[in-house]
Design a protein around this motif. Structure first.
Motif, PDB file in Angstrom:
ATOM      1  N   UNK A   1      18.990 -15.288 -57.305  1.00 19.74           N
ATOM      2  CA  UNK A   1      18.149 -14.271 -57.976  1.00 19.74           C
ATOM      3  C   UNK A   1      19.037 -13.202 -58.549  1.00 19.74           C
ATOM      4  N   UNK A   2      18.408 -12.637 -59.823  1.00 22.20           N
ATOM      5  CA  UNK A   2      19.158 -11.718 -60.552  1.00 22.20           C
ATOM      6  C   UNK A   2      18.340 -10.377 -60.567  1.00 22.20           C
ATOM      7  N   UNK A   3      19.265  -9.502 -60.043  1.00 22.09           N
ATOM      8  CA  UNK A   3      18.458  -7.977 -59.792  1.00 22.09           C
ATOM      9  C   UNK A   3      17.788  -7.606 -60.930  1.00 22.09           C
ATOM     10  N   UNK A   4      16.305  -7.190 -60.617  1.00 17.28           N
ATOM     11  CA  UNK A   4      15.544  -6.676 -61.493  1.00 17.28           C
ATOM     12  C   UNK A   4      14.915  -7.691 -62.484  1.00 17.28           C
ATOM     13  N   UNK A   5      15.024  -8.959 -61.978  1.00 21.49           N
ATOM     14  CA  UNK A   5      14.546 -10.055 -62.931  1.00 21.49           C
ATOM     15  C   UNK A   5      13.619 -11.106 -61.970  1.00 21.49           C
TER      16      UNK A   5
END
Lengths: 177, 177
Positions: free
Chosen positions: B72-76
DNA sequence: TTGAATTTTCAGAAATTATTGAAAATAATA
DNA sequence: TATTATTTTCAATAATTTCTGAAAATTCAA
């Protein structure tokens, strides 16, 4: 033909595509392997219920894999086919051919890419991954070349030893140091 | 993207079917392996010029092979995908899965056939050939299980040694007799 | 809750691969 | 050489696999 044998042949047909050939080629191969006497193309077509032309193409395919060979039958002009060796030989042959078809093309592509000197604009990371894949394929390929040259008996010993070979290597290390 | 990288990805697509998946799955895998940063499904679809639905199915396939995983990518909210380990890990994983798909089904069919007690009407020769195939698959399978448990470093040593291992075995034989 | 963002599903279309069977080619015999 | 037996080829068709894209399902945030 016994139902056991028949279901075996059908199974080899279904697996065919996973082993690199198509359904009827898989069935043909099984039929030839499980038949004590060599078979001619008409017999194969009749037994499997497929066309004569299909058998002709399948034979060409199996020959290109070095899995079958002809044997002439006295007083008969037809070609008769039988497996090209023992089950062990056939297994080895499948590995040899699959290596040729599945690894060699990629190895040579990667070698070319990595050799080429205009890689300045190819990103470092991708280039490094390519190198890793190249190295893995190369290592595995030359291991296979080596191992293939071993005598079947020795190779079987090695297979049966499994990871026990690690122990033997440690032993050797201790002794030669 | 550099033309070198692009042709590599196309090559992996062409090889895909020989490795057990289809063209776009092969391309997707290459793209993910050669990308330093994780990619989301839209990026994959856009880069390869294929539909979003196709990417979704391809991801499922690659996950069933244990070849990719999400990150997971922060803020996405999107899912991002990356390779499930080093090139070595991926190579191993491909072998593990291919063994499952290409050998295990046949092994269990043959085991069933050979166990069954109503083989009286199955011809001796075919039965014997089945036994041979069964034995070969079993030997190879348990060798692979064993070897897989070895530490990568030791396994690499073994690979590099090649048929030299035969010499070591002879040495061991002489010593332990 | 609602609604927007994202992913999955799956029926139909497109692309690919496999198969047939008749004609052409080849090989053996008389 | 002509005749017959056998094998191969390949255009047409059938079967299978892959791919698309819109709709359904899911997930998450407000």
């Amino acid at each position: 033909m016994s139902p056991e044998l028949e279901s075996c042949i059908m199974h080899f047909g279904e697996m065919g595509s996973r082993w690199g050939f198509n359904r009827t080629v898989g069935q043909m191969f099984a039929l030839i392997v499980f038949s004590e006497d060599p078979l001619n193309a008409d017999q194969i077509a009749a037994t499997l219920g497929i066309s004569r032309g299909n058998v002709s193409m399948g034979i060409k395919e199996l020959q290109s894999w070095n899995l079958i060979r002809t044997q002439s039958v006295l007083g008969d002009r037809k070609d008769y086919f039988k497996p090209n060796g023992s089950i062990w030989d056939l297994g080895m042959q499948v590995m040899v051919e699959r290596r040729k078809r599945e690894m060699d093309p990629t190895l040579s592509l990667l070698r070319g890419q990595l050799m080429s000197h205009n890689n300045s604009d190819t990103n470092e990371y991708a280039l490094n991954q390519m190198q890793q894949i190249h190295n893995l394929l190369e290592m595995f390929g030359s291991w296979f070349d080596d191992v293939q040259r071993m005598k079947p008996e020795q190779l079987k010993t090695l297979l049966k030893l499994g990871s026990g070979v690690g122990k033997v290597l440690e032993l050797k290390d201790r002794l030669t140091k």
